[in-house]
Design an enzyme around this catalytic site. Structure first.
Site, PDB file in Angstrom:
ATOM      1  N   SER A 240       0.829  -1.219   0.000  1.00  0.00           N
ATOM      2  CA  SER A 240       0.000   0.000   0.000  1.00  0.00           C
ATOM      3  C   SER A 240       0.859   1.263   0.000  1.00  0.00           C
ATOM      4  O   SER A 240       0.635   2.179  -0.805  1.00  0.00           O
ATOM      5  CB  SER A 240      -0.969  -0.003   1.186  1.00  0.00           C
ATOM      6  OG  SER A 240      -0.294  -0.270   2.385  1.00  0.00           O
ATOM      7  N   HIS A 270      -1.920  -8.889   1.820  1.00  0.00           N
ATOM      8  CA  HIS A 270      -1.614  -7.628   2.516  1.00  0.00           C
ATOM      9  C   HIS A 270      -2.775  -7.309   3.468  1.00  0.00           C
ATOM     10  O   HIS A 270      -3.102  -8.117   4.330  1.00  0.00           O
ATOM     11  CB  HIS A 270      -1.366  -6.555   1.439  1.00  0.00           C
ATOM     12  CG  HIS A 270      -0.811  -5.261   1.939  1.00  0.00           C
ATOM     13  ND1 HIS A 270      -0.114  -5.136   3.114  1.00  0.00           N
ATOM     14  CD2 HIS A 270      -0.844  -3.990   1.402  1.00  0.00           C
ATOM     15  CE1 HIS A 270       0.254  -3.873   3.274  1.00  0.00           C
ATOM     16  NE2 HIS A 270      -0.185  -3.156   2.263  1.00  0.00           N
ATOM     17  N   HIS A 317       5.707 -12.566   7.617  1.00  0.00           N
ATOM     18  CA  HIS A 317       5.915 -11.173   7.211  1.00  0.00           C
ATOM     19  C   HIS A 317       7.141 -11.089   6.305  1.00  0.00           C
ATOM     20  O   HIS A 317       8.093 -11.854   6.480  1.00  0.00           O
ATOM     21  CB  HIS A 317       6.112 -10.256   8.429  1.00  0.00           C
ATOM     22  CG  HIS A 317       5.854  -8.824   8.106  1.00  0.00           C
ATOM     23  ND1 HIS A 317       6.836  -7.994   7.635  1.00  0.00           N
ATOM     24  CD2 HIS A 317       4.713  -8.092   8.134  1.00  0.00           C
ATOM     25  CE1 HIS A 317       6.310  -6.802   7.404  1.00  0.00           C
ATOM     26  NE2 HIS A 317       5.024  -6.821   7.706  1.00  0.00           N
ATOM     27  N   ARG A 326       2.600  -4.568  16.701  1.00  0.00           N
ATOM     28  CA  ARG A 326       1.212  -4.121  16.511  1.00  0.00           C
ATOM     29  C   ARG A 326       0.258  -5.223  16.975  1.00  0.00           C
ATOM     30  O   ARG A 326      -0.822  -4.954  17.495  1.00  0.00           O
ATOM     31  CB  ARG A 326       0.956  -3.788  15.030  1.00  0.00           C
ATOM     32  CG  ARG A 326       1.857  -2.694  14.491  1.00  0.00           C
ATOM     33  CD  ARG A 326       1.712  -2.536  12.996  1.00  0.00           C
ATOM     34  NE  ARG A 326       2.099  -3.736  12.275  1.00  0.00           N
ATOM     35  CZ  ARG A 326       1.959  -3.906  10.959  1.00  0.00           C
ATOM     36  NH1 ARG A 326       1.448  -2.942  10.218  1.00  0.00           N
ATOM     37  NH2 ARG A 326       2.344  -5.030  10.385  1.00  0.00           N
ATOM     38  N   ASP A 372      -2.472  -8.534  11.573  1.00  0.00           N
ATOM     39  CA  ASP A 372      -3.807  -8.960  11.163  1.00  0.00           C
ATOM     40  C   ASP A 372      -4.345 -10.150  11.948  1.00  0.00           C
ATOM     41  O   ASP A 372      -5.542 -10.407  11.927  1.00  0.00           O
ATOM     42  CB  ASP A 372      -3.793  -9.297   9.661  1.00  0.00           C
ATOM     43  CG  ASP A 372      -3.472  -8.065   8.836  1.00  0.00           C
ATOM     44  OD1 ASP A 372      -4.062  -7.018   9.118  1.00  0.00           O
ATOM     45  OD2 ASP A 372      -2.621  -8.150   7.946  1.00  0.00           O
TER      46      ASP A 372
HETATM   47  N1  AMX Z   1       1.336 -19.683   5.949  1.00  0.00           N
HETATM   48  C1  AMX Z   1       1.824 -20.592   5.072  1.00  0.00           C
HETATM   49  N2  AMX Z   1       2.891 -20.387   4.290  1.00  0.00           N
HETATM   50  C2  AMX Z   1       3.518 -19.207   4.458  1.00  0.00           C
HETATM   51  C3  AMX Z   1       3.110 -18.250   5.374  1.00  0.00           C
HETATM   52  C4  AMX Z   1       1.949 -18.506   6.144  1.00  0.00           C
HETATM   53  N3  AMX Z   1       1.446 -17.651   6.998  1.00  0.00           N
HETATM   54  N4  AMX Z   1       3.950 -17.192   5.313  1.00  0.00           N
HETATM   55  C5  AMX Z   1       4.857 -17.481   4.359  1.00  0.00           C
HETATM   56  N5  AMX Z   1       4.594 -18.707   3.836  1.00  0.00           N
HETATM   57  C6  AMX Z   1       5.254 -19.359   2.723  1.00  0.00           C
HETATM   58  C7  AMX Z   1       5.134 -18.496   1.484  1.00  0.00           C
HETATM   59  O1  AMX Z   1       3.871 -18.660   0.851  1.00  0.00           O
HETATM   60  C8  AMX Z   1       6.301 -18.966   0.646  1.00  0.00           C
HETATM   61  O2  AMX Z   1       5.933 -20.195   0.058  1.00  0.00           O
HETATM   62  P1  AMX Z   1       6.452 -20.610  -1.416  1.00  0.00           P
HETATM   63  O3  AMX Z   1       7.938 -20.715  -1.273  1.00  0.00           O
HETATM   64  O4  AMX Z   1       5.759 -21.898  -1.676  1.00  0.00           O
HETATM   65  O5  AMX Z   1       6.032 -19.493  -2.333  1.00  0.00           O
HETATM   66  C9  AMX Z   1       7.371 -19.243   1.712  1.00  0.00           C
HETATM   67  O6  AMX Z   1       6.650 -19.431   2.962  1.00  0.00           O
HETATM   68  C10 AMX Z   1       8.371 -18.123   1.877  1.00  0.00           C
HETATM   69  O7  AMX Z   1       7.673 -16.923   2.113  1.00  0.00           O
HETATM   70  P2  AMX Z   1       8.335 -15.772   3.008  1.00  0.00           P
HETATM   71  O8  AMX Z   1       9.564 -15.296   2.322  1.00  0.00           O
HETATM   72  O9  AMX Z   1       8.422 -16.182   4.423  1.00  0.00           O
HETATM   73  O10 AMX Z   1       7.188 -14.655   2.975  1.00  0.00           O
HETATM   74  P3  AMX Z   1       6.944 -13.542   1.863  1.00  0.00           P
HETATM   75  O11 AMX Z   1       7.820 -12.384   2.188  1.00  0.00           O
HETATM   76  O12 AMX Z   1       7.010 -14.104   0.488  1.00  0.00           O
HETATM   77  O13 AMX Z   1       5.414 -13.160   2.137  1.00  0.00           O
HETATM   78  C11 AMX Z   1       3.547 -12.736   3.517  1.00  0.00           C
HETATM   79  C12 AMX Z   1       5.028 -12.474   3.299  1.00  0.00           C
HETATM   80  C13 AMX Z   1       3.034 -11.827   4.618  1.00  0.00           C
HETATM   81  C14 AMX Z   1       2.770 -12.393   2.223  1.00  0.00           C
HETATM   82  C15 AMX Z   1       3.353 -14.222   3.884  1.00  0.00           C
HETATM   83  O14 AMX Z   1       3.970 -14.477   5.132  1.00  0.00           O
HETATM   84  C16 AMX Z   1       1.894 -14.646   3.956  1.00  0.00           C
HETATM   85  O15 AMX Z   1       1.320 -14.996   2.922  1.00  0.00           O
HETATM   86  N6  AMX Z   1       1.247 -14.591   5.176  1.00  0.00           N
HETATM   87  C17 AMX Z   1      -0.147 -14.869   5.306  1.00  0.00           C
HETATM   88  C18 AMX Z   1      -0.988 -13.695   4.834  1.00  0.00           C
HETATM   89  C19 AMX Z   1      -0.855 -12.523   5.807  1.00  0.00           C
HETATM   90  O16 AMX Z   1      -0.984 -12.659   7.002  1.00  0.00           O
HETATM   91  N7  AMX Z   1      -0.634 -11.310   5.241  1.00  0.00           N
HETATM   92  C20 AMX Z   1      -0.586 -10.077   6.045  1.00  0.00           C
HETATM   93  C21 AMX Z   1       0.809  -9.515   6.205  1.00  0.00           C
HETATM   94  C22 AMX Z   1       0.787  -8.209   6.959  1.00  0.00           C
HETATM   95  C23 AMX Z   1       0.136  -7.159   6.145  1.00  0.00           C
HETATM   96  O17 AMX Z   1       0.642  -6.746   5.122  1.00  0.00           O
HETATM   97  N8  AMX Z   1      -1.017  -6.706   6.527  1.00  0.00           N
END
Ligand code: AMX
Length: 435
Positions: A240, A270, A317, A326, A372
């Protein structure tokens, strides 16, 4: 000129030579290398953005203008009789870097009150949209519809100097931010409370007025203040904040930029994750028939989610490598105000069981909960059970930080953003050359 604007102007004048000196004398100093995995992998951790509004340390979490969340909540002037500080005071902090006095906060609150009136055509547009439109789409549309109000556009067309761009950008920002709580509450009441709209009460501060327009009693005013402050900024690389900065870098005005950043926030990876957390927990509750699961039962639900190829919402994250402060600030609020709440108990069990599972699965770099994972439970408790509205609340808060960043972008003359692309074939050549 208002006191806040005067102060901001002084700060901008002091800051400009620092940026100019860095560019002129040290422009060639290297601050980051880029690998193939970063180029393919979402530019993760590449240092190529500058902001002074907040900084995110992977282990410590966010600092707003150098202050941690507990420091911000402690130092900012509190609304009389309330636990939480004025959101208006936080805006002052984000913009100037200084903790305001009570008098300064009251002046800012007055300034926002004067700019609060939402034009009728915004409501007409919202009413013309199908009622089942997602509230984030409505929110973004309402903001975009007001683009015709932009003073920046008027002044730009009149040919003002680059050095003065920040001034009308500041005016646009305050005009827009002052209206967001009312627009958000309007969407909520129109969609989910049988179209019973509650008009604003100008005597109240922003958080108090928002709770009033939502039609929810105390301490929802404090919940709103806490939400808007916590969600305001998370440095500038998240989707964002970066979207807002990117759009504004083309000299698109505040309305275009904030509407666009809201669209980025609406993605499930996000901001929409707060809605996803509640949706996911409701699914677990349905399967459990409403009773509290044992840790073993919860572990099974988490594994089922992972095994079906989904992420566990609210965990992980891109930058943080520990529990999000937070999350902790909201957890403390829950422990004080709703310790016996059923959903809070679910969230608490998740806090125990998810991190070891994500560690065991070995994919997520950060197994800990983010903001979140905890925010929906508070809304639910105070009667906001329509969880697709939660990201709008995030959006109101995030707008404060993104707007502050855009004002400073203009003040420091940051240029249009334009990273360079390469092709896959070029990457293959570079890879072979390095072997
Ligand atoms: N559950 C399951 N798998 C997860 C995970 C979770 N909560 N968090 C990360 N992973 C996985 C990723 O999907 C990725 O898998 P892949 O290699 O098969 O593609 C792997 O772990 C490596 O990811 P990462 O480097 O740890 O995370 P990222 O920087 O690519 O993504 C985020 C970060 C937040 C998108 C990810 O942790 C996620 O999808 N979390 C769940 C959704 C969420 O809570 N989003 C909110 C974040 C805060 C915000 O912006 N509001």
């Amino acid at each position: 000129m208002s006191k806040l604007k005067e102060k901001l102007y002084k700060k901008i004048e002091e800051w400009r030579p620092r940026t100019t000196k860095l560019l002129k004398e040290y422009g060639d100093v290297k601050i980051s290398d880029v690998t193939i995995s970063q180029a393919i992998g979402g530019a993760r951790s590449i240092k190529c953005l500058v902001t002074d509004i907040s900084y995110l340390d992977p282990l410590e979490g966010i600092r707003f203008r150098g202050y941690t969340i507990p420091e911000v909540l402690e130092k900012l002037p509190k609304v009389p009789g309330c636990e939480m500080p004025y959101v208006e005071g936080h805006v002052y902090l984000l913009l100037t870097g200084d903790i305001p006095t009570k008098k300064e906060v009251e002046e800012v609150a007055e300034e926002f009150n004067k700019r609060q009136h939402v034009p009728q055509y915004v409501f007409d547009i919202l009413r013309a949209m199908p009622r089942d439109t997602h509230p984030m789409t409505m929110f973004s549309t309402a903001i975009l519809a007001m683009q015709r109000e932009s003073l920046f556009v008027q002044q730009y067309n009149a040919g003002i100097s680059k050095m003065d761009y920040w001034d009308s950008t500041y005016e646009d920002a305050l005009n827009l931010l002052a209206k967001l709580p009312e627009i958000a509450a309007y969407i909520f009441r129109m969609k989910y409370r049988s179209d019973t709209i509650i008009p604003p009460d100008n005597k109240l501060d922003m958080g108090g007025n928002f709770a009033h327009m939502m039609g929810i009693d105390k301490p929802y005013d404090d919940v709103s203040r806490l939400y808007f402050i916590l969600h305001s900024d998370h440095e500038s690389g998240n989707v964002s904040a970066h979207t807002g900065h990117l759009i504004a870098s083309a000299l698109s005005d505040m309305y275009y930029s904030i509407s666009g950043m809201i669209n980025g926030l609406a993605g499930p990876l996000h901001g929409l994750a707060n809605q996803e957390v509640l949706r996911w927990i409701q699914g677990v509750m349905d399967k459990m028939g409403g009773k509290i699961p044992t840790e073993e039962e919860m572990q099974k639900f988490v594994w089922d989610t992972l095994d079906s190829g989904q992420v566990v919402p609210g965990f992980g994250h891109a930058v943080l490598r520990k529990t999000d402060p937070r999350y902790m600030a909201q957890r403390e609020f829950c422990l004080k105000h709703l310790p016996e709440d059923l959903i809070f108990k679910y969230v608490d069990i998740l806090f125990k069981v998810v991190p070891p599972i994500l560690e065991k699965q070995g994919k997520a770099k950060n197994p800990w909960p983010n903001v979140d994972a905890q925010s929906g439970v508070i809304q639910w408790y105070y009667g906001v059970k329509e969880y697709d509205f939660y990201t709008v609340l995030f959006g109101v808060g995030r707008a404060f930080g993104v707007a502050a960043n855009i004002i400073w972008d203009r003040a420091l003359g940051y240029p249009i953003e334009r990273p360079k692309s390469v092709t896959t074939a070029m990457l293959e050549q570079m890879a072979v050359a390095k072997k």
